[in-house]
Design a protein around this motif. Structure first.
Motif, mmCIF file in Angstrom:
data_model
loop_
_atom_site.group_PDB
_atom_site.id
_atom_site.type_symbol
_atom_site.label_atom_id
_atom_site.label_comp_id
_atom_site.label_asym_id
_atom_site.label_seq_id
_atom_site.Cartn_x
_atom_site.Cartn_y
_atom_site.Cartn_z
ATOM 1 N N ASP A 138 -9.212 5.262 -3.064
ATOM 2 C CA ASP A 138 -8.329 5.973 -3.838
ATOM 3 C C ASP A 138 -8.613 7.492 -3.892
ATOM 4 O OD1 ASP A 138 -6.296 6.939 -5.515
ATOM 5 O OD2 ASP A 138 -6.790 5.897 -7.314
ATOM 6 N N SER B 184 -3.987 1.142 -9.498
ATOM 7 C CA SER B 184 -5.140 1.703 -9.094
ATOM 8 C C SER B 184 -6.395 1.006 -9.343
ATOM 9 C CB SER B 184 -5.329 3.330 -9.774
ATOM 10 O OG SER B 184 -5.219 3.288 -11.010
ATOM 11 N N THR C 232 0.263 5.647 -0.198
ATOM 12 C CA THR C 232 -0.539 6.621 -0.170
ATOM 13 C C THR C 232 0.303 8.259 -0.332
ATOM 14 O OG1 THR C 232 -0.636 7.511 2.058
ATOM 15 C CG2 THR C 232 -2.121 5.616 1.697
ATOM 16 N N TRP D 134 0.875 -1.210 -0.064
ATOM 17 C CA TRP D 134 -0.102 0.044 0.111
ATOM 18 C C TRP D 134 0.895 1.298 -0.007
ATOM 19 C CZ3 TRP D 134 -4.727 0.060 -1.198
ATOM 20 C CH2 TRP D 134 -5.811 -0.743 -0.934
ATOM 21 N N ARG E 207 -3.434 10.662 -3.820
ATOM 22 C CA ARG E 207 -3.866 9.107 -4.359
ATOM 23 C C ARG E 207 -3.319 7.939 -3.370
ATOM 24 N NH1 ARG E 207 -4.155 8.686 -9.885
ATOM 25 N NH2 ARG E 207 -5.211 6.703 -9.521
ATOM 26 N N VAL E 208 -4.142 6.969 -3.582
ATOM 27 C CA VAL E 208 -3.818 5.614 -2.826
ATOM 28 C C VAL E 208 -3.575 4.637 -3.878
ATOM 29 C CG1 VAL E 208 -4.598 3.779 -1.123
ATOM 30 C CG2 VAL E 208 -5.420 6.446 -0.698
ATOM 31 N N TYR E 209 -2.391 3.814 -3.783
ATOM 32 C CA TYR E 209 -2.111 3.061 -4.895
ATOM 33 C C TYR E 209 -1.525 1.577 -4.005
ATOM 34 C CZ TYR E 209 -0.677 7.309 -7.341
ATOM 35 O OH TYR E 209 -0.638 8.469 -7.911
ATOM 36 N N ALA F 121 -10.789 0.524 -4.734
ATOM 37 C CA ALA F 121 -10.344 1.523 -5.276
ATOM 38 C C ALA F 121 -11.085 2.602 -5.466
ATOM 39 C CB ALA F 121 -9.310 1.432 -6.569
#
Length: 334
Positions: free
Chosen positions: A273, A264, A247, A245, A251-253, A269
């Motif tokens: 995300d 993503s 962040t 993970w 964004r959060v990937y 998501a």
């Protein structure tokens, strides 16, 4: 005391791919709940730990509660003189990290505070420390990890460094080896690759920890540039030993350790995300994702009073809470 920084050898991408491809560690598996000493509850893998900056405490809360109150607390901790922290209480006031880890058959809270405390605290007694130190009040310590060697990794965002402290040499050992990393926020030990992964403003870096317990070394092994800036949280993805993970500010990937690709399209998501995510973790038992996000109107501009779940969607709110990070109270690194 600072240990000399070793020469950083540059390894080829070929050796990196071989090392990661041949990693044999299995995906994270569920750990059974176990009984703790009198005066504390058993470890429930569905409990949630939060860093509450309103009360300046690390708090473990019951996820089964329909709504949180201060009475929902199953355990809480802050350093006090009575607990053996008389020399470090001035380095506490903005707790920003909390993790559960095991070492040599014992359980520990790992925590850092922006005022400079980094500590590994016996759980559930909360008394004394396996290791604790003032790592620099102006450096903004941001995350911590306990290594298999018994040493401790710490990152600091304002200081812009990753350090390995020789915690194996004593509970107040202040010797360390350091590497620069601009905006260093996250750090996690990865059993699958045997690398210490770290996250800065613009890159994810996999570090090889070498040397001895008394004289550790750090070497850059892998570097992946972030697709968006201001890296923040870095965690293992249970059941996906090939991913982390990651962040950022917006964004959060999920990042592939092998290829450096930032995904993503992972499950959840569509709600996970988003911008402003301060922490993200997955429950290894259920797959439910837990996040914290900055909340408009909270007295702490980087905090929230509400912890959100995804897959399935749910939430818990701590009245008057100023939560910076929230994690499932589970040891992800075992």
């Amino acid at each position: 005391m600072r240990l000399p920084v070793p020469h950083l050898s540059v390894l080829t991408i070929v050796s990196t791919i071989i090392a990661l491809t041949t990693a044999t560690a299995a995906p994270a598996t569920a750990q059974p709940a176990s009984t703790v000493s009198a005066g504390a509850t058993s470890i429930n893998p569905y409990d949630i730990v939060v860093t509450d900056q309103a009360s300046d405490q690390i708090i473990v809360l019951d996820d089964d509660a329909a709504g949180w109150t201060r009475r929902s607390q199953k355990w809480h901790w802050k350093p006090t003189a009575a607990q053996g922290f008389s020399d470090l209480t001035d380095n506490w006031g903005l707790p920003d990290e909390a993790k559960l880890r095991h070492h040599d058959g014992h359980r520990y809270l790992l925590t850092t505070d922006s005022y400079g405390l980094a500590a590994v605290v016996p759980y559930p007694s909360g008394k004394g420390s396996y290791w604790a130190a003032d790592v620099g009040r102006a450096d903004n310590a941001h995350s911590i990890e306990l290594l298999p060697s018994g040493n401790v990794a710490v990152t600091a965002s304002t200081g812009g460094w990753v350090r390995i402290y020789t915690a194996s040499q004593g509970r107040r050992s202040d010797a360390y080896v350091q590497l620069p990393l601009a905006g260093a926020h996250g750090v996690v030990w990865d059993p699958a690759t045997q690398l210490l992964w770290t996250l800065g403003d613009h890159e994810v870096v996999g570090l090889r920890v070498g040397g001895t317990q008394a004289e550790p070394t750090l070497t850059r092994r892998i570097t992946h540039q972030l697709p968006s800036d201001w890296g923040h949280d870095l965690q293992l993805v249970p059941h996906r030993p090939d991913r982390l993970w990651v962040t950022t500010g917006t964004r959060v990937y999920q990042m592939s350790k092998l290829t450096g690709r930032f995904h993503s399209d992972y499950p959840g998501a569509e709600t996970v995300d988003t911008e402003g995510i301060k922490s993200v973790t997955t429950n290894p038992h259920t797959g439910q994702i837990l996040t914290t996000k900055t909340e408009p109107g909270n007295p702490c501009t980087w905090c929230t009073s509400t912890v959100r779940m995804h897959l399935p969607a749910d939430s818990r709110t701590l009245p008057d809470g100023e939560i910076y990070k929230a994690r499932w109270w589970v040891d992800y690194a075992r």
